[in-house]
Design a protein around this motif. Structure first.
Motif, PDB file in Angstrom:
ATOM      1  N   TYR A  34      70.734  57.753   9.528  1.00  0.00           N
ATOM      2  CA  TYR A  34      69.928  58.970   9.345  1.00  0.00           C
ATOM      3  C   TYR A  34      68.441  58.658   9.192  1.00  0.00           C
ATOM      4  O   TYR A  34      67.734  59.294   8.422  1.00  0.00           O
ATOM      5  CB  TYR A  34      70.414  59.783   8.136  1.00  0.00           C
ATOM      6  CG  TYR A  34      71.887  60.025   8.119  1.00  0.00           C
ATOM      7  CD1 TYR A  34      72.473  60.894   9.035  1.00  0.00           C
ATOM      8  CD2 TYR A  34      72.712  59.358   7.215  1.00  0.00           C
ATOM      9  CE1 TYR A  34      73.847  61.115   9.034  1.00  0.00           C
ATOM     10  CE2 TYR A  34      74.088  59.572   7.208  1.00  0.00           C
ATOM     11  CZ  TYR A  34      74.636  60.446   8.111  1.00  0.00           C
ATOM     12  OH  TYR A  34      75.991  60.651   8.105  1.00  0.00           O
ATOM     13  N   VAL A  35      67.956  57.690   9.921  1.00  0.00           N
ATOM     14  CA  VAL A  35      66.544  57.298   9.852  1.00  0.00           C
ATOM     15  C   VAL A  35      65.667  58.483  10.235  1.00  0.00           C
ATOM     16  O   VAL A  35      65.903  59.156  11.229  1.00  0.00           O
ATOM     17  CB  VAL A  35      66.274  56.093  10.781  1.00  0.00           C
ATOM     18  CG1 VAL A  35      64.790  55.752  10.811  1.00  0.00           C
ATOM     19  CG2 VAL A  35      67.097  54.892  10.336  1.00  0.00           C
ATOM     20  N   GLY A  36      64.677  58.758   9.423  1.00  0.00           N
ATOM     21  CA  GLY A  36      63.738  59.835   9.688  1.00  0.00           C
ATOM     22  C   GLY A  36      64.152  61.182   9.129  1.00  0.00           C
ATOM     23  O   GLY A  36      63.377  62.131   9.172  1.00  0.00           O
ATOM     24  N   GLU A  37      65.359  61.284   8.599  1.00  0.00           N
ATOM     25  CA  GLU A  37      65.824  62.543   8.005  1.00  0.00           C
ATOM     26  C   GLU A  37      65.453  62.571   6.524  1.00  0.00           C
ATOM     27  O   GLU A  37      65.536  61.556   5.842  1.00  0.00           O
ATOM     28  CB  GLU A  37      67.346  62.685   8.145  1.00  0.00           C
ATOM     29  CG  GLU A  37      67.816  62.861   9.562  1.00  0.00           C
ATOM     30  CD  GLU A  37      67.425  64.214  10.145  1.00  0.00           C
ATOM     31  OE1 GLU A  37      67.326  65.201   9.386  1.00  0.00           O
ATOM     32  OE2 GLU A  37      67.219  64.272  11.371  1.00  0.00           O
TER      33      GLU A  37
END
Length: 83
Positions: A34-37
């Motif tokens: 979930y990178v960037g969430e």
């Protein structure tokens, strides 16, 4: 066949065994997923799925197939993602 960490089933004449190979449960802030969430969104989505909202749980499972005297172990691994 019942044993903790093992799920046995058949695929036609092939005996199959899903074997638990451990797992990981990093905190939401430390998760490689979930990178960037936003963390709040991740936690809300986990809670909505009835999962702990403070960590991302991932189980590793390998598949053992048995057909007669033949055995095949299927383990896709994690590549370079986990060392």
């Amino acid at each position: 066949f019942e044993q903790a960490g093992v799920y046995a089933f058949k695929i036609g004449a092939i005996e199959a065994f899903a074997l638990n190979d451990g797992g990981m449960a990093p905190a939401v802030a430390d998760s490689p997923f979930y990178v960037g969430e936003p963390r709040e969104k991740i936690s809300a989505n986990l809670a909505a799925a009835f999962l702990p909202a403070d960590r991302v749980e991932l189980q590793f499972t390998v598949l053992l197939l048995r057909h007669g005297n033949e055995r095949v172990l299927i383990d896709a691994g994690c590549g370079a993602a986990f060392g």
